[in-house]
Design an enzyme around this catalytic site. Structure first.
Site, PDB file in Angstrom:
ATOM      1  N   HIS A 106       0.807  -1.226   0.000  1.00  0.00           N
ATOM      2  CA  HIS A 106       0.000   0.000   0.000  1.00  0.00           C
ATOM      3  C   HIS A 106       0.840   1.276   0.000  1.00  0.00           C
ATOM      4  CE1 HIS A 106       1.019  -0.193   4.260  1.00  0.00           C
ATOM      5  NE2 HIS A 106       0.748   1.084   4.313  1.00  0.00           N
TER       6      HIS A 106
HETATM    7  C1  UD1 Z   1      -1.645   5.507   6.282  1.00  0.00           C
HETATM    8  C2  UD1 Z   1      -0.289   5.910   6.878  1.00  0.00           C
HETATM    9  C3  UD1 Z   1       0.707   4.782   6.649  1.00  0.00           C
HETATM   10  C4  UD1 Z   1       0.182   3.451   7.158  1.00  0.00           C
HETATM   11  C5  UD1 Z   1      -1.175   3.192   6.527  1.00  0.00           C
HETATM   12  C6  UD1 Z   1      -1.791   1.896   7.017  1.00  0.00           C
HETATM   13  C7  UD1 Z   1       0.221   8.318   6.782  1.00  0.00           C
HETATM   14  C8  UD1 Z   1       1.063   9.343   6.124  1.00  0.00           C
HETATM   15  N1  UD1 Z   1       0.254   7.096   6.225  1.00  0.00           N
HETATM   16  O1  UD1 Z   1      -1.470   5.410   4.878  1.00  0.00           O
HETATM   17  O2  UD1 Z   1       1.908   5.086   7.330  1.00  0.00           O
HETATM   18  O3  UD1 Z   1       1.072   2.421   6.812  1.00  0.00           O
HETATM   19  O4  UD1 Z   1      -2.046   4.282   6.852  1.00  0.00           O
HETATM   20  O5  UD1 Z   1      -3.007   1.655   6.425  1.00  0.00           O
HETATM   21  O6  UD1 Z   1      -0.425   8.627   7.769  1.00  0.00           O
HETATM   22  N2  UD1 Z   1      -9.114   5.015   2.662  1.00  0.00           N
HETATM   23  C9  UD1 Z   1     -10.332   4.397   2.738  1.00  0.00           C
HETATM   24  N3  UD1 Z   1     -10.827   4.094   3.985  1.00  0.00           N
HETATM   25  C10 UD1 Z   1     -10.183   4.405   5.124  1.00  0.00           C
HETATM   26  C11 UD1 Z   1      -8.953   5.047   5.024  1.00  0.00           C
HETATM   27  C12 UD1 Z   1      -8.422   5.339   3.792  1.00  0.00           C
HETATM   28  O7  UD1 Z   1     -10.955   4.094   1.732  1.00  0.00           O
HETATM   29  O8  UD1 Z   1     -10.710   4.098   6.221  1.00  0.00           O
HETATM   30  C13 UD1 Z   1      -8.533   5.306   1.331  1.00  0.00           C
HETATM   31  C14 UD1 Z   1      -8.814   6.697   0.834  1.00  0.00           C
HETATM   32  O9  UD1 Z   1      -9.039   6.633  -0.529  1.00  0.00           O
HETATM   33  C15 UD1 Z   1      -7.515   7.434   1.120  1.00  0.00           C
HETATM   34  C16 UD1 Z   1      -6.481   6.332   0.949  1.00  0.00           C
HETATM   35  O10 UD1 Z   1      -7.124   5.145   1.399  1.00  0.00           O
HETATM   36  O11 UD1 Z   1      -7.326   8.516   0.287  1.00  0.00           O
HETATM   37  C17 UD1 Z   1      -5.211   6.545   1.739  1.00  0.00           C
HETATM   38  O12 UD1 Z   1      -5.500   6.770   3.127  1.00  0.00           O
HETATM   39  P1  UD1 Z   1      -4.498   7.671   4.033  1.00  0.00           P
HETATM   40  O13 UD1 Z   1      -4.930   7.675   5.437  1.00  0.00           O
HETATM   41  O14 UD1 Z   1      -4.275   8.985   3.356  1.00  0.00           O
HETATM   42  O15 UD1 Z   1      -3.098   6.953   3.915  1.00  0.00           O
HETATM   43  P2  UD1 Z   1      -2.721   5.395   3.898  1.00  0.00           P
HETATM   44  O16 UD1 Z   1      -2.214   5.092   2.539  1.00  0.00           O
HETATM   45  O17 UD1 Z   1      -3.823   4.555   4.435  1.00  0.00           O
END
Ligand code: UD1
Length: 378
Positions: A208
């Site tokens: 991811h």
């Molecule tokens: C975040 C953390 C990363 C961790 C990861 C674990 C930061 C900078 N990154 O990355 O260190 O390894 O979490 O999962 O904080 N989304 C959903 N549902 C959710 C959450 C996210 O659909 O409940 C999708 C959204 O489209 C979002 C994308 O996932 O834009 C990324 O989510 P985000 O929290 O920005 O970063 P992660 O890639 O999850």
């Protein structure tokens, strides 16, 4: 009675299993009032709710509902909401874990309000400043009053950055506290049947990181490599929402469907995922925490990154860096499948007692100066 009010912060998936044992331990101290704030960085049933249920985390006292967004937007929104929340709660201490955007956002708010800041999982460094998590780690450590480390070498990283040794305490790994506590329950889960794989007979993959899934060519090459592996052993891939979005955006669905042994599923809850890790033949991942969990479980781990902030999983554990190099991934996979997997041992203090050490130390440091809160309720 004098009470030490500690706000514990969770935001994203890897925070939940780190905070759960800390809150459990705080509850054993009659004079500590643990308070839980969820920023809502992760909000889905599969990214958040399932973890609360599986880990027995209490319902958050405050849910900030921030959700997804760009780094600036997400960090900024957490700061605004957390500051307002802290004005109400007025804690003595804020405790943050790990390296996600919620960690630095809440840490910054706490120190600027004059609240003591604790960072659990301090001092880990990948030395790769293109990773958002590395920036979060560096900055959170700089502003923390108390830093708890998971491995002894982290102290040298912190000293190099000018952080005084007195602030740093080697406590062990709270994520492993959760793993050891829940392992028996996880072992009895019946999840492999519905995922159509057999005990010891599959490779488990998680990817991811933006560096692996945000570039079409890089992600495409990693998927091709997984397709090749799936010809030798079924590949189970629980897909993070970020990666799911990219699979659709880049049009990879057809390639995946053409490979029956490449099995994609939605993200799994804590117990089911632990079951899948403990029973895998090998794990291919770009996660930080999974490098540690596989080391404790003795499962061979190939890390699809150029560096790791968790070097002890290499020097002591089962982890091998394979980067994004198809040949290297296939070569190491072949070795494991032929019975020649790297052996490892469990690092010092990854023993299920890290939260105990942290809370005892916090009580020693802050418990003697607790303000009198007679009659005040939270
Ligand atoms: C975040 C953390 C990363 C961790 C990861 C674990 C930061 C900078 N990154 O990355 O260190 O390894 O979490 O999962 O904080 N989304 C959903 N549902 C959710 C959450 C996210 O659909 O409940 C999708 C959204 O489209 C979002 C994308 O996932 O834009 C990324 O989510 P985000 O929290 O920005 O970063 P992660 O890639 O999850």
């Amino acid at each position: 009675m004098k009470q030490l009010k500690i706000v514990n912060v969770v935001g994203a998936r890897p925070n939940f299993m780190k905070i759960a044992p800390i809150i459990d331990e705080m509850k054993k101290y009659p004079a500590i009032q643990p308070y839980l704030v969820h920023t809502g960085q992760h909000y889905d049933r599969v990214m958040s709710d399932l973890f609360f249920n599986n880990l027995g985390l209490p319902k958050p006292d405050n849910y900030l509902g921030i959700g997804s967004g760009g780094h600036g937007e997400q960090t900024g929104k957490v700061m605004i909401a957390f500051e307002a929340c802290m004005k109400e709660v007025k804690p003595d201490v804020v405790l943050v874990v790990g390296d996600v955007n919620s960690t630095i956002a809440c840490g910054l708010v706490a120190v600027k309000m004059g609240i003591k800041l604790v960072h659990v999982e301090a001092g880990l460094r990948s030395f790769d400043r293109t990773m958002p998590e590395e920036i979060n780690r560096l900055l959170t450590d700089q502003i923390s009053d108390y830093l708890f480390t998971t491995e002894r070498d982290a102290l040298a990283n912190l000293q190099r950055e000018g952080i005084p040794e007195e602030k740093v305490h080697f406590a062990g790994n709270v994520m492993i506290d959760s793993l050891l506590k829940h392992l028996e329950k996880a072992k009895s889960r019946d999840v492999l049947r519905s995922l159509e794989v057999e005990k010891g007979g599959y490779a488990l993959v998680t990817l991811h990181r933006p560096a692996n899934v945000d570039d079409k060519e890089v992600f495409g090459r990693l998927l091709d490599t997984m397709c090749t592996i799936s010809k030798s052993i079924p590949v189970l891939f629980p897909v993070h929402p970020r990666s799911r979005n990219q699979i659709e955006r880049f049009g990879f669905s057809e390639l995946i469907e053409a490979h029956q042994n490449l099995k994609l599923t939605e993200p799994l809850g804590y117990l089911d995922f632990l079951h899948c890790t403990a029973n895998a033949k090998l794990v291919l991942t770009d996660s930080g925490g999974i490098q540690e969990e596989t080391t404790v479980l003795g499962i061979p781990c190939l890390t699809a990154r150029e560096n790791t902030e968790r070097p002890i999983t290499i020097s002591c554990g089962t982890n091998i860096m394979v980067g994004r190099d198809t040949d290297k991934i296939l070569e190491e996979t072949k070795k494991i499948l032929s019975g020649d997997a790297k052996k490892g041992r469990c690092p010092e203090f990854w023993d299920g007692n890290a939260a105990k050490r942290i809370v005892a130390k916090l009580w020693e440091l802050e418990g003697t100066v607790v303000p009198d809160r007679a009659g005040v309720t939270i």
